[in-house]
Structures are given as structure tokens and as C-alpha cells.
Design a protein around this motif. Structure first.
Motif, PDB file in Angstrom:
ATOM      1  N   SER A  16       4.639  -2.768  -7.896  1.00  0.00           N
ATOM      2  CA  SER A  16       4.707  -3.041  -6.233  1.00  0.00           C
ATOM      3  C   SER A  16       5.024  -4.424  -6.055  1.00  0.00           C
ATOM      4  CB  SER A  16       3.641  -2.198  -5.724  1.00  0.00           C
ATOM      5  OG  SER A  16       3.445  -0.907  -5.700  1.00  0.00           O
ATOM      6  N   LYS A  17       4.136  -5.155  -6.503  1.00  0.00           N
ATOM      7  CA  LYS A  17       4.078  -6.652  -6.165  1.00  0.00           C
ATOM      8  C   LYS A  17       5.402  -7.334  -6.813  1.00  0.00           C
ATOM      9  CE  LYS A  17      -1.021  -7.753  -5.676  1.00  0.00           C
ATOM     10  NZ  LYS A  17      -1.989  -7.954  -6.564  1.00  0.00           N
ATOM     11  N   LYS A  72       2.877   1.651  -3.407  1.00  0.00           N
ATOM     12  CA  LYS A  72       1.811   1.993  -4.392  1.00  0.00           C
ATOM     13  C   LYS A  72       1.740   3.391  -4.595  1.00  0.00           C
ATOM     14  CE  LYS A  72      -2.466   0.478  -4.635  1.00  0.00           C
ATOM     15  NZ  LYS A  72      -3.463  -0.417  -4.503  1.00  0.00           N
ATOM     16  N   GLU A 126      -0.149  -1.352  -8.938  1.00  0.00           N
ATOM     17  CA  GLU A 126      -0.216  -2.595  -7.905  1.00  0.00           C
ATOM     18  C   GLU A 126       0.768  -3.575  -8.553  1.00  0.00           C
ATOM     19  OE1 GLU A 126      -3.423  -5.191  -5.871  1.00  0.00           O
ATOM     20  OE2 GLU A 126      -3.741  -3.018  -6.265  1.00  0.00           O
ATOM     21  N   GLU A 156       0.728  -1.340   0.090  1.00  0.00           N
ATOM     22  CA  GLU A 156      -0.038  -0.039  -0.047  1.00  0.00           C
ATOM     23  C   GLU A 156       0.687   1.364   0.061  1.00  0.00           C
ATOM     24  OE1 GLU A 156      -3.383   0.495  -0.576  1.00  0.00           O
ATOM     25  OE2 GLU A 156      -3.130  -1.723  -0.700  1.00  0.00           O
ATOM     26  N   ASP A 166      -3.608   2.949 -11.295  1.00  0.00           N
ATOM     27  CA  ASP A 166      -3.841   2.068  -9.996  1.00  0.00           C
ATOM     28  C   ASP A 166      -3.370   0.662 -10.306  1.00  0.00           C
ATOM     29  OD1 ASP A 166      -4.526   4.113  -8.148  1.00  0.00           O
ATOM     30  OD2 ASP A 166      -6.593   4.382  -9.359  1.00  0.00           O
TER      31      ASP A 166
END
Length: 547
Positions: free
Chosen positions: A184-185, A161, A181, A158, A177
Motif C-alpha cells: 500500500s505504501k 490495505k 502495508e 488503511e 498484514d
């Protein structure tokens, strides 16, 4: 009797015929500033989420449709020496931070534009450059106080991101968005405990078809290849990597063999087959489950690979082979010999999969040091996927920056306006001529919200005045609202528009250094080009002049 032709007077008399020489304020400095201003205006329309795309066709006729400044300047072959200074600054930014290359060019060209006014007022370029450097030191000092959020835990999706979202937004507005994500992952799954984060460990595999929202993260390496052997899946297997073809060795010399009987014919080819079988058997006996080859895999070799129950993959790219060797911990072997236990790599799972109508080979590797993740990008056209790849690159670079320094500042031009406000007040306390340069440096920072507003089709002057009004009331994080009504301003921290403090810091350093270098040039000496006459330009009529 030969006539003596006098050369041009002054410095030009020392140069070869055909060399060009410019000196002085009007000829050299103003010329350079004009070139940089033109160059800045070219890329500033690409800035921000509402920036326009540029269609660039490079010298190899490859088409690029993008608003990524780094790609534009890499593919444009700019000849002007002063504009090249700005490009060098932007390239340094790309190497250091990997994001905000456009900001370097826009800010540097704006600093030079403001410097031109001061030169016309009568200030010396060196005085302006000195003032700019003082202003930069103060600006970096103020910038450290403007952090509005810090990412303390780089393993928290979170938090990460929020930081990556803005970088992606400027390239892929609307999908920020979803892509933030994914990035980030991909980054968090391979973040090592002790060593620094390596950008190269996040790979991108582009597969045509479907839409961007069908993109996904796969832990391991993904290749758009088919598996050569009959076996299509292996788990917890050892990997042998060869840079040579997996095939019977060709003899170096040509020879003629006279065969008299059928028995001799069968014996002749059997020797070669036996040798190849022994080589493949030795590889299998070493515990190998997967063979990766950088060359072709011969039919006979494939027969024996299937016989000894191994999986075979062929990779054409040396780069891919090197990365796979690093990921699995294998050593790429140049000859078809049985690997030792040190030369074998390990993979958790190697299997064939299908995405759309494209077959892919997935290598899943779970070792701590060499974890890799691949973002599989889907899209309708190659150009579109290339642009998504550039957005992902920016996001991954932002993550690398977060690992060094997790501080974030407010985006949307809020940080620049606050810096401009504080710098202008600080500049007025200076008694010397520097106060003019410091004032102009502060004004140059207004270029960020101005360009964002212009690219969004809003009156820039109204936006800047309302931003100044908000900042005068102490609202430090108020920036231009791209999504709101025309000319609206908002608190960027509340709406989640953040910029990496590190990228702002380096962008200001490189932009100021580039601008000061251009200002300190007072002569341009261009030697005559080497080589013979220019090649004929075939694009026009044949009888055109060749000069």
C-alpha cells in the motif's frame, strides 16, 4: 506392379498419413472435457491461503516452488489443445487484472464437468453453451449488486490495505498484514494525480538474508550493484546514461606500429589518453554528476571520472537502464559523447548503501511523472523470495484494479454462494432447456467455497449447506472461515476478507468463454508433426523403442 493400399474411410482419407482425427460427442467433446477436468484438479489444490505448493521444474531445469497458478501454467508446457483454451483464458485474466488466474481455471473446468452430466442426459453441447452465456449475463448483473464496500480514496493506506490483504493472504498466509502495508505504501507514494497507475513503477529488489519482516520500501530505484568510482554519494545531481562501455574506443582495423624511441612510445599512448580525458571532461562540463554505463567502465576512464568528481555506476541489464532512463528523465546515449541538457536526467540523491552483506545503489527520484518505489524483499532462500515477489505482484495489480473500480465484494466464497442462490432461483423461471444449464452454472459456482474447504481439510458438503442456510436468512456476506473451527462460517465483511469486484467479473467472463469454446468443438484434427524422427530419449535404457 505396385499394390494400391486403400486409406482409412471418411474424413481421415483426406489427411496426410499420421494425422489424427476425432469427431462426435464421445471422441471429441468428452475427451476435451476430461482433459480440462484433470487440469482443473491439478491447480485447484493451490487455491486459497491453505492451498498446497507445486514444485515445477521447467525446460531449463529452473525450480519453482509456488501456489501461484499463473506461474505454474506459464512454466508447464501443456500440449492438449482443450486445456490450452483454459490456459489462454487464465493468461488473459493475468493481463487484464493480474490476479484470480486460478479462479478462471477452476471455474471453467467445473463448468465443463457439469456440462458433461448434461451431455450424458441428452442435451446438445451448443444448447449448454447458450444457457451458460445467458447465466453469465445474469450473474454479472447480480454481481454489481453484491458490492459490500468501496475504496473511494486510493491514497488512504488503511482502505487500500483492506483490499490488498486478501490477495496477499492467498500466497503468503501469516505475513499478509505486513506485506499489505508495504505494498500500500509503495503504491500510494507513486500514485500520479492525473495519469493512470503504472504497475511497472513498483519494483522489487530481492536481497538474500534476514527474514521477510525486515523487508522495506525505498522511494526510488535500488540496484544490487557496487559503485565503480571513489565518490559514493551525490545529491541533486544530473545523470548521464550510456548503453555503450565508458572506455577508450577500440580501432576498427588492426595495424602494426613501429616505435623507435622512448619518446615515441609515451607520445603514442598519450594521444589516446588525451582523447579519453577530453571526452570525460566534456561530460563533466555538461553538468553531469552521475555516469551510468551499460558496458564496462575502463580503468583509464575511471581515473578521469574520479578526477572530475563524478559518480559511476555500471548496470548490466538493458531493462534496468531503460527504467532508470524513464525514472530520471534521461535519454540513453549509444555513444560516449557529451550529453545535451535535454539528454541529462535528474536525481534527488544517488548513494551507496549496505543491506546485510549486500551492497546496493539507491537512486532517489522525486519528479511527479516518473516516481518509482522499490520494495526490498529479504528472505532466507531465493525460492521463498520469488514467492513473496509473486504475492507482491498480485497486491500491486489489485491496487491497479482499485484505481479503475474501487468496489469490493465479500471473499471466502460468500459472493459465489449468493450468486449461485439467486441464479438457481432465476433459472427455474425459464421454460426451455436452458434452465438445466443455468442450474448447472449456479452449481459450478459452489466450487469456490468447496475448494477452500477441501484445502483446509474440512468437509465441503457441510460448509456449503451451512453457507446456503445463512444466505437463505439474507446474510449475503457470510463465507467460509479459514481461521475458525472446522466448518465455521463468518461475515467476511466484518472480518476484513474482501475480493476485488473487477477480478471476479473478468474471471467469470473468461472462464465461461473458455468453457463455451471447448463445448462448441465437435472435431479434433491433428496434423502430422513436422520434422524428422523424434530425438532419442536418453533417460531410459539405450535399447528402448523410439516410437
Amino acid at each position: 506392379m505396385a499394390l494400391h493400399v486403400p486409406k482409412a474411410p471418411g474424413f481421415a482419407s483426406m489427411l496426410k498419413d499420421g494425422a489424427r482425427h476425432y469427431s462426435g460427442l464421445e471422441e471429441a467433446v468428452i475427451r476435451n472435457i476430461d482433459a480440462c477436468k484433470e487440469f482443473g484438479q491439478t491447480v485447484q489444490t493451490c487455491y486459497g491461503p491453505n492451498g498446497m505448493n507445486k514444485m515445477v521444474i521447467n525446460h531449463l531445469d529452473k525450480l519453482f516452488v509456488t501456489n501461484d497458478a499463473a506461474t505454474i501454467i506459464r512454466e508447464l508446457e501443456v500440449e492438449h489443445p482443450a486445456a490450452k483454451m483454459l490456459i489462454l483464458g487464465a493468461q488473459m485474466q493475468e493481463n487484464e487484472v493480474g490476479d484470480a488466474t486460478n479462479l478462471v481455471i477452476i471455474l471453467a473446468s467445473q463448468l465443463l464437468k457439469e456440462a458433461e452430466d448434461l451431455i450424458r442426459m441428452g442435451l446438445k453441447p451448443t444448447e449448454i453453451a447458450d444457457g451458460y452465456e445467458k447465466a453469465l449475463d445474469k450473474a454479472l448483473e447480480i454481481l454489481d449488486t453484491l458490492s459490500c464496500m468501496e475504496v473511494k480514496n486510493t491514497k488512504d493506506v488503511e482502505q487500500v490495505k483492506k483490499a490488498i490483504r486478501t490477495a496477499v493472504m492467498s500466497k503468503q498466509y501469516g505475513h499478509e498484514d505486513f506485506l499489505a502495508e508495504l505494498i500500500s505504501k509503495a503504491c500510494i507514494t507513486i500514485l500520479p494525480e492525473k495519469t493512470t497507475f503504472n504497475v511497472d513503477n513498483v519494483r522489487i529488489c530481492k536481497i538474500l538474508g534476514s527474514g521477510v519482516l525486515k523487508s522495506e520500501v525505498v522511494s526510488g530505484m535500488v540496484f544490487r550493484r557496487n559503485i565503480e568510482s571513489n565518490i559514493t554519494k551525490k545529491e541533486n545531481c544530473k545523470v548521464a546514461i550510456y548503453t555503450c562501455p565508458v572506455d577508450a574506443m577500440q580501432t576498427e582495423t588492426k595495424g602494426t606500429v613501429l616505435i623507435k624511441s622512448a619518446a615515441e612510445l609515451t607520445d603514442f599512448s598519450r594521444g589516446e589518453e588525451t582523447q579519453l580525458e577530453n571526452q570525460i571532461k566534456a561530460i563533466a562540463d555538461a553538468g553531469t554528476g552521475v555516469i551510468v554505463s551499460g558496458g564496462k567502465i575502463g580503468d583509464m576512464a575511471l581515473h578521469y571520472i574520479n578526477k572530475y568528481n563524478m559518480l559511476a555506476v555500471r548496470l548490466t541489464s538493458k531493462w534496468d537502464i531503460r527504467r532508470l532512463a524513464k525514472a530520471t528523465g534521461a535519454i540513453a546515449l549509444p555513444r560516449l559523447t557529451a550529453p545535451t541538457s535535454e539528454e541529462l536526467g535528474m536525481a534527488d540523491k544517488v548513494y551507496l548503501d549496505e543491506l546485510g552483506d549486500t551492497e546496493i545503489v539507491v537512486f532517489k527520484v522525486g519528479s511527479e511523472e516518473s516516481r518509482l518505489s522499490t520494495i526490498v524483499v529479504r528472505g532466507s532462500t531465493d525460492n521463498y523470495m520469488d514467492d513473496i515477489e509473486r504475492a507482491i505482484d498480485d497486491g500491486v495489480n489489485v491496487f491497479k484494479g482499485l484505481c479503475k473500480d474501487g468496489r469490493l465484494t465479500a471473499g471466502g466464497g460468500a459472493t459465489e454462494i449468493e450468486l449461485a442462490k439467486q441464479l438457481a432461483a432465476w433459472g427455474e423461471t425459464h421454460p426451455g432447456l436452458e434452465q438445466y444449464s443455468i442450474g448447472k452454472f449456479a452449481q459450478s459456482l459452489e466450487v469456490v467455497p468447496r475448494v477452500l474447504a477441501e484445502n483446509s481439510g474440512v468437509k465441503a458438503k457441510e460448509v456449503i449447506s451451512s453457507l446456503y442456510a445463512a444466505h437463505a436468512e439474507g446474510k449475503k456476506n457470510v463465507g467460509f472461515d479459514i481461521e475458525g473451527e472446522a466448518g465455521d462460517c463468518k461475515d467476511c465483511c466484518e472480518s476484513g476478507v474482501f475480493d476485488l469486484l473487477l477480478s471476479k467479473k473478468w474471471a467469470m467472463k473468461y472462464a465461461t468463454n473458455a468453457a463455451c469454446t471447448v463445448l462448441r468443438v465437435d472435431q479434433i484434427i491433428m496434423a502430422k508433426r513436422a520434422g524428422g524422427p523424434k530425438p532419442r530419449d536418453t533417460s531410459g535404457p539405450m535399447d528402448q523403442d523410439d516410437d
